[in-house]
Design an enzyme around this catalytic site. Sequence first.
Site, PDB file in Angstrom:
ATOM      1  N   HIS A 184      44.917  38.332  48.601  1.00  0.00           N
ATOM      2  CA  HIS A 184      43.662  38.889  49.117  1.00  0.00           C
ATOM      3  C   HIS A 184      43.630  38.866  50.636  1.00  0.00           C
ATOM      4  CE1 HIS A 184      41.174  38.495  45.192  1.00  0.00           C
ATOM      5  NE2 HIS A 184      41.526  39.754  45.409  1.00  0.00           N
ATOM      6  N   ARG A 222      40.396  29.867  33.672  1.00  0.00           N
ATOM      7  CA  ARG A 222      40.480  31.257  34.108  1.00  0.00           C
ATOM      8  C   ARG A 222      41.063  31.381  35.513  1.00  0.00           C
ATOM      9  NH1 ARG A 222      35.898  35.755  32.644  1.00  0.00           N
ATOM     10  NH2 ARG A 222      36.665  37.437  33.933  1.00  0.00           N
ATOM     11  N   HIS A 269      45.791  46.864  46.169  1.00  0.00           N
ATOM     12  CA  HIS A 269      45.659  45.541  45.569  1.00  0.00           C
ATOM     13  C   HIS A 269      46.965  45.058  44.921  1.00  0.00           C
ATOM     14  CE1 HIS A 269      43.673  42.170  43.715  1.00  0.00           C
ATOM     15  NE2 HIS A 269      44.108  42.557  42.534  1.00  0.00           N
ATOM     16  N   HIS A 322      46.713  35.708  44.082  1.00  0.00           N
ATOM     17  CA  HIS A 322      45.550  36.380  44.680  1.00  0.00           C
ATOM     18  C   HIS A 322      44.999  35.693  45.921  1.00  0.00           C
ATOM     19  CE1 HIS A 322      45.749  38.808  41.112  1.00  0.00           C
ATOM     20  NE2 HIS A 322      44.705  39.532  41.491  1.00  0.00           N
ATOM     21  N   ASN A 354      44.089  33.871  38.943  1.00  0.00           N
ATOM     22  CA  ASN A 354      44.125  34.133  40.389  1.00  0.00           C
ATOM     23  C   ASN A 354      45.514  33.965  40.986  1.00  0.00           C
ATOM     24  OD1 ASN A 354      41.459  34.721  40.595  1.00  0.00           O
ATOM     25  ND2 ASN A 354      40.847  32.611  41.041  1.00  0.00           N
ATOM     26  N   LYS A 375      33.612  41.319  33.878  1.00  0.00           N
ATOM     27  CA  LYS A 375      33.105  41.256  35.250  1.00  0.00           C
ATOM     28  C   LYS A 375      32.877  42.680  35.728  1.00  0.00           C
ATOM     29  CE  LYS A 375      36.243  38.334  37.357  1.00  0.00           C
ATOM     30  NZ  LYS A 375      36.699  37.658  38.585  1.00  0.00           N
ATOM     31  N   ARG A 391      17.139  46.499  32.790  1.00  0.00           N
ATOM     32  CA  ARG A 391      17.575  45.134  32.468  1.00  0.00           C
ATOM     33  C   ARG A 391      18.783  45.081  31.555  1.00  0.00           C
ATOM     34  NH1 ARG A 391      12.021  44.232  31.900  1.00  0.00           N
ATOM     35  NH2 ARG A 391      11.150  43.266  33.760  1.00  0.00           N
ATOM     36  N   LYS A 443      45.136  37.918  28.830  1.00  0.00           N
ATOM     37  CA  LYS A 443      43.887  37.844  29.586  1.00  0.00           C
ATOM     38  C   LYS A 443      42.715  37.502  28.667  1.00  0.00           C
ATOM     39  CE  LYS A 443      41.028  39.462  33.183  1.00  0.00           C
ATOM     40  NZ  LYS A 443      40.569  40.452  34.106  1.00  0.00           N
ATOM     41  N   GLU A 494      34.395  31.608  34.318  1.00  0.00           N
ATOM     42  CA  GLU A 494      35.339  31.306  35.385  1.00  0.00           C
ATOM     43  C   GLU A 494      35.122  29.942  36.016  1.00  0.00           C
ATOM     44  OE1 GLU A 494      35.717  34.074  38.841  1.00  0.00           O
ATOM     45  OE2 GLU A 494      37.278  34.865  37.567  1.00  0.00           O
ATOM     46  N   GLU A 512      49.924  43.248  38.076  1.00  0.00           N
ATOM     47  CA  GLU A 512      49.099  42.368  37.221  1.00  0.00           C
ATOM     48  C   GLU A 512      49.807  42.067  35.900  1.00  0.00           C
ATOM     49  OE1 GLU A 512      46.255  40.977  38.329  1.00  0.00           O
ATOM     50  OE2 GLU A 512      45.739  42.271  40.017  1.00  0.00           O
TER      51      GLU A 512
END
Length: 350
Positions: free
Chosen positions: A248, A237, A258, A244, A241, A139, A117, A223, A233, A181
């Site tokens: 993507h 936030r 990427h 992106h 993106n 994340k 956990r 960031k 998010e 980035e």
Amino acid sequence: MWERDNDVCMEKITIQGKSGDSRILVGESLPALSRHIPAKGVFIITDKNVVGYYHSEFPDFPVYVVEPGEKSKDFEVMTKIWHWLLEKDADRSSFIVGIGGGVVCDLAGFVASTFMRGIPFGFVATSLLAQVDASVGGKNGVNLGGYKNIIGTFTQPEFVICDTSMLKTLPDDEFRNGMAEVIKHALIKDADKFNFLKKKRNAILKREREAINHIVNQSVKIKATIVQADELERGERRVLNFGHTWGHAVEKENKIPHGQAVSIGMAFAAGLSKHLGYLKEKDYNDILVLLHEYGLPLNSELDKDQVFDTLLRDKKKEKDKMNFVLLKTIGDAFVKEMDTSVIKNFALTF
Ligand code: ADP
Ligand code: ZN
């Protein structure tokens, strides 16, 4: 929110997350890792490349080595690591350290936040992408059935060491990916950073420590500020993106790295911003020149109709309208809800 550390040339940036505080240490070194972890019960996860270069600098704890690359963000790998932890008698008092790029950090973060956990963990981020992006924000996750990061959690690491001297061994392609980035951060929030990237291109591409420390620091701060304001998010936030949405879709169609896809996505979003009358022609041109100077692509050969279809498929829930991140100027991004037809029409001219 940030403070200078006096004894070393290190900057500490603290993110206060729901699951606890996370310290990002830019300029701290791998050999100093033992100052940040418990004296026992530590388990290290890394990949073959990183362990090949830096094993002699690892602290003396059990090490699990995965194959380099995205394919390791997989449940089979995950399951093997959980088994390994059990075999090594890991328990709730154990501590996990990921030493590697974004893949290793994602894996280590997910393993740690699910094992019993959730046990505490930290990272030594070794790729530029991981230092400025993957490791900041809490994340983590793995891929499933072709979907990226579809299974994962929001859990902050206790610390992220960004040892910028390790970037010396990073392959050029990977370095450029990270730069995409970095450029994104400048475009959405920081015109000064954009000018720095323009002026110091040679020093940055030669990976001179001072210039690199500066850009990593700035990126982490940008960031961290955004993530701090919107950990889960829901709002601001989303400007992260930038590049992106289109990126993507290109990445999915073309299987390019990427960073390259994001570069194409940023050229697209900047073009759309100009097309809609937000971004000046000169700023748009400056953006394209900068991306190009850092060896990043501006477009792909792909059929735009097809890329657009892929984009729509990804955004199943928003059929006619979608949120898109645009630029008002260099350093100022905003989210706009748009008719998908506007995006499609622009795509066909791109
Ligand atoms: P990301 O680009 O998200 O960080 P990876 O974790 O896959 O993705 O890292 C990219 C590649 O760079 C991998 O092959 C990894 O082994 C390699 N790598 C990461 N850090 C270093 C480093 N400091 N020196 C050499 N290779 C590295
Ligand atoms: Zn990205």
